[in-house]
Design a protein around this motif. Structure first.
Motif, PDB file in Angstrom:
ATOM      1  N   HIS A 138       0.796  -0.911   0.219  1.00 61.90           N
ATOM      2  CA  HIS A 138       0.007   0.113   0.024  1.00 61.90           C
ATOM      3  C   HIS A 138       1.021   1.008   0.168  1.00 61.90           C
ATOM      4  CE1 HIS A 138      -3.199   3.207   1.308  1.00 61.90           C
ATOM      5  NE2 HIS A 138      -3.859   1.634   0.936  1.00 61.90           N
ATOM      6  N   TRP A 143       0.245  -3.676   4.097  1.00 60.55           N
ATOM      7  CA  TRP A 143       0.579  -4.290   2.146  1.00 60.55           C
ATOM      8  C   TRP A 143      -1.381  -4.857   2.449  1.00 60.55           C
ATOM      9  CZ3 TRP A 143       4.720  -5.459   5.471  1.00 60.55           C
ATOM     10  CH2 TRP A 143       5.644  -5.392   5.249  1.00 60.55           C
ATOM     11  N   LEU A 144      -1.630  -4.760   1.452  1.00 57.92           N
ATOM     12  CA  LEU A 144      -2.847  -6.000   0.849  1.00 57.92           C
ATOM     13  C   LEU A 144      -3.275  -6.982   0.020  1.00 57.92           C
ATOM     14  CD1 LEU A 144      -4.318  -2.739  -0.976  1.00 57.92           C
ATOM     15  CD2 LEU A 144      -5.107  -3.271   0.949  1.00 57.92           C
ATOM     16  N   PRO A 146      -5.324  -8.855  -2.674  1.00 56.03           N
ATOM     17  CA  PRO A 146      -6.671  -8.732  -2.655  1.00 56.03           C
ATOM     18  C   PRO A 146      -7.806 -10.279  -2.746  1.00 56.03           C
ATOM     19  CG  PRO A 146      -5.198  -8.974  -4.021  1.00 56.03           C
ATOM     20  CD  PRO A 146      -4.108  -8.569  -2.461  1.00 56.03           C
ATOM     21  N   THR A 150     -13.296  -5.698   0.396  1.00 57.26           N
ATOM     22  CA  THR A 150     -12.398  -5.102   1.340  1.00 57.26           C
ATOM     23  C   THR A 150     -11.598  -5.807   1.820  1.00 57.26           C
ATOM     24  OG1 THR A 150     -14.437  -5.648   2.697  1.00 57.26           O
ATOM     25  CG2 THR A 150     -14.577  -3.450   2.301  1.00 57.26           C
ATOM     26  N   PRO A 151     -10.129  -5.653   0.617  1.00 55.71           N
ATOM     27  CA  PRO A 151      -9.374  -6.795   1.955  1.00 55.71           C
ATOM     28  C   PRO A 151      -8.488  -7.048   2.478  1.00 55.71           C
ATOM     29  CG  PRO A 151      -8.560  -4.676   0.239  1.00 55.71           C
ATOM     30  CD  PRO A 151      -9.766  -4.908   0.527  1.00 55.71           C
ATOM     31  N   TYR A 153      -6.220  -6.217   5.163  1.00 59.57           N
ATOM     32  CA  TYR A 153      -4.653  -5.666   5.304  1.00 59.57           C
ATOM     33  C   TYR A 153      -3.854  -5.553   6.109  1.00 59.57           C
ATOM     34  CZ  TYR A 153      -1.972  -0.747   6.375  1.00 59.57           C
ATOM     35  OH  TYR A 153      -1.793   0.463   6.748  1.00 59.57           O
ATOM     36  N   THR A 171      -9.469  -5.522   7.781  1.00 55.49           N
ATOM     37  CA  THR A 171      -9.850  -4.653   6.763  1.00 55.49           C
ATOM     38  C   THR A 171      -9.657  -3.429   6.588  1.00 55.49           C
ATOM     39  OG1 THR A 171     -11.791  -4.352   7.299  1.00 55.49           O
ATOM     40  CG2 THR A 171     -10.979  -6.771   6.850  1.00 55.49           C
ATOM     41  N   LEU A 172      -9.313  -3.317   5.132  1.00 56.46           N
ATOM     42  CA  LEU A 172      -9.156  -1.371   4.315  1.00 56.46           C
ATOM     43  C   LEU A 172     -10.504  -1.848   3.705  1.00 56.46           C
ATOM     44  CD1 LEU A 172      -7.462   0.277   4.572  1.00 56.46           C
ATOM     45  CD2 LEU A 172      -6.202  -0.674   2.638  1.00 56.46           C
ATOM     46  N   PRO A 179      -4.514   4.439   5.747  1.00 59.20           N
ATOM     47  CA  PRO A 179      -4.987   2.875   6.586  1.00 59.20           C
ATOM     48  C   PRO A 179      -4.580   3.079   8.021  1.00 59.20           C
ATOM     49  CG  PRO A 179      -3.381   2.021   4.778  1.00 59.20           C
ATOM     50  CD  PRO A 179      -4.128   3.821   4.350  1.00 59.20           C
TER      51      PRO A 179
END
Length: 609
Positions: A138, A143-144, A146, A150-151, A153, A171-172, A179
């Motif tokens: 990010h 880090w996300l 995917p 709403t992945p 995080y 979650t993000l 974030p």
């Protein structure tokens, strides 16, 4: 990423340690050991109990009744069960009369928070520890992964160190540019339960009943979070959960404020009853922290370490003064009084001349135990492959390291080290049982609490490690290499010196898999892969995490279940999951026709969700 998860967990517990300094009698190493108990002891026990409950109430092991049982248990039985399991080590400690007298409310609160933080760390690593190759960085840090709109995080260092009691993952929202690390619900709720256990243990008469209020509040919050996930149409519950999540970080602060206030009052009364344990500076009118702090500044860090150790030992004595004599109280009183006289005799600069790093190192070498060196060396060697797999290989830049352990001789190496670690832990537990009686005879009972914590962690490691290795031996080395990696990681935690130091359903997640469920499921008969589709290299689908799923679609004879059986899904998980299997299927390269599909592997079937 696993390293950042561990950092977030330890940092949240470190905040509790710093804030509880005025009244805490536990050492830092004992609190860190409580994190390991939450990971291995409480996590393994929760997985086994939830599995046993859902299978007991279900009419058949793989029918619709099991799905309904898991759905109902997620917001009825599981929240209460998880909170009770997380505070069970505190109840085990409270079984000792000496420990009940020497621990204050602050100690129960901090230890409870550490147990919950370890529980949350287990969930984070078990879900996202193997997703390094799918993670994307990010722009603001972290880090996300995917998987949906709403992945999940994983917070970075900036987010971790700028938050109160950060969670290992969260979650993000879609489009979020700034974030922030979420508050660890495990830490918060278990710290609240720890305060309740302390009141139940140390309270008098009817005041003990007040300890049920924090425990009930924690269970109620857990139930509401899970209920809101199962009933998304209930807007009132959704709004309540969102509001409480925003102020959740305040709860540990309030718990510590109550515990510290009660403990300070008790310490002041006990000092008036035992004036012989005061040092000269305190008799001159200085408060305890000011007097001991002045002594600790003579020769840092050695004088400060002596002052802190004396303060903790004296608090353990003073907490049990107003409750009558108990075994070892007189011996501890004499030890504290003698230590106070030694501090008075060395409370000047001349006494610290010649004390430095070199002289301290020489004294430490003279007292070094050769067996302890070998003990630590063997533990580090056994955990080395698992550390490379779960820690070093958990970053996107080093994801190839995990891939190497998943192919070729990698699984065999991890399984071999896992078996060796299993034997090592069993031998250490047998040796640990021999120290039970010896540590119980010590005047300061914290060493006995360490033994009990190590037993909890070790037994949990043996139980879960035995199931993991048993499944691997039955199904072959194609089972995920995480099994032996996690088993090997238990070695260092459960074999630490006594003189040193399953996923929760309320945690935020956007993944719908419950990987621990398949772990304890009976292995179906193997089947051959579809000849029309070549077998891909096993990756990190929801089913593969524990059963190395081979993705060959076949028509289903019944509607697919919404998730893997065995454990309740998390609360935020249901709120944040995608509405269908499209995103996961696209990622895994699956064919979604027909719409009613299961995924066949050589161990059985893994239903889509």
């Amino acid at each position: 990423m696993t390293v950042l998860m561990v950092v977030a967990t330890v940092y949240g517990v470190a905040q509790l340690l710093v804030l509880s300094t005025p009244t805490r009698s536990l050492r830092v190493t004992t609190v860190l050991l409580a994190i390991a108990v939450g990971v291995y002891g409480c996590g393994a026990a929760t997985a086994l109990l939830e599995y046993a409950y859902t299978r007991t109430v279900a009419e058949q092991p793989d029918g619709r009744a099991l799905r309904d049982a898991v759905e109902r248990a997620s917001y009825t039985v599981d929240p209460v069960l998880e909170e009770m399991v997380k505070v069970a080590p505190l109840l085990l400690v409270a079984g000792s009369r000496k420990l009940r007298r020497q621990w204050g409310l602050t100690d129960y609160t901090v230890a409870g928070g550490a147990l919950g933080a370890g529980f949350g760390l287990l969930e984070a690593v078990s879900r996202y520890g193997l997703d390094a190759d799918r993670a994307t960085g990010h722009s603001a840090g972290g880090w996300l992964i995917p998987t949906s709109l709403t992945p999940p995080y994983i917070p970075g260092p900036d987010q971790v160190f700028s938050a109160w009691f950060p969670a290992p993952f969260g979650t993000l929202d879609l489009g979020a540019t700034h974030p922030a690390a979420e508050t660890s619900q495990h830490l918060v709720l278990t710290a609240l339960c720890g305060l309740g256990v302390g009141i139940l243990v140390r309270g008098r008469r009817w005041l003990r009943l007040a300890g049920l209020l924090p425990i009930g509040a924690a269970c109620a919050q857990h139930i509401l979070v899970n209920y809101s996930a199962a009933h998304r149409s209930d807007r009132d519950i959704q709004a309540w959960v969102a509001d409480t999540d925003a102020v959740l970080w305040v709860v540990p602060l309030l718990c510590l404020a109550i515990a510290i206030g009660v403990d300070l009052s008790q310490l002041r009364r006990a000092k008036r009853a035992l004036p012989g344990v005061l040092i000269d500076s305190e008799r001159a009118g200085h408060v305890g922290l000011e007097a001991l702090g002045g002594y600790g500044l003579w020769r840092l860090p050695w004088s400060m370490l002596i002052a802190l150790r004396f303060a903790r030992m004296r608090r353990a004595l003073l907490y049990g003064v107003d409750r009558g004599p108990y075994p070892g109280a007189k011996t501890l009183h004499r030890t504290v009084a003698w230590s106070a006289r030694q501090i008075d005799a060395s409370d000047h600069l001349h006494a610290w001349r010649g004390i430095g790093v070199r002289s301290t190192w020489r004294a430490a070498r003279a007292m070094r135990d050769g067996r302890r060196v070998w003990f630590i060396a063997v533990s580090l060697v056994l955990m080395a492959p698992a550390a490379l797999f779960l820690l070093v290989g958990s970053f996107p830049a080093t994801a190839r390291l995990q891939n190497r352990f998943e192919t070729g001789n990698g699984p065999a190496v991890l399984m071999g080290f896992g078996i060796a670690a299993f034997v090592w832990i069993a031998w250490q537990l047998i040796d640990l049982l021999r120290t039970w009686r010896v540590t119980g005879m010590l005047a300061l009972a914290e060493a006995h609490a360490v033994v009990r914590f190590r037993l909890c962690a070790g037994l949990g490691a043996l139980a879960a490690g035995g199931v993991l290795l048993g499944r691997m031996s039955q199904e072959g080395l194609s089972l995920t290499t995480r099994s032996s990696a996690m088993s090997t990681c238990w070695t260092r935690w459960t074999t630490s010196s006594p003189t040193s130091a399953s996923p929760c359903s309320c945690s935020p997640s956007s993944r719908s898999s419950r990987p621990a469920a398949a772990l304890f499921s009976p292995a179906p008969a193997p089947c051959a892969p579809s000849p029309s589709k070549p077998r891909p290299t096993p990756r990190r689908s929801a089913c593969w995490v524990w059963s190395s799923c081979r993705r060959a679609p076949v028509a289903a004879a019944r509607p697919a279940k919404p998730g893997m059986p065995g454990l309740a899904k998390s609360g935020k998980e249901r709120r944040n999951r995608s509405t269908g299997p499209t995103s996961r299927a696209t990622r895994e390269g699956m064919d979604l026709t027909p719409s009613n599909v299961t995924w066949r592997n050589r161990h059985g079937t893994c239903e889509r969700d």
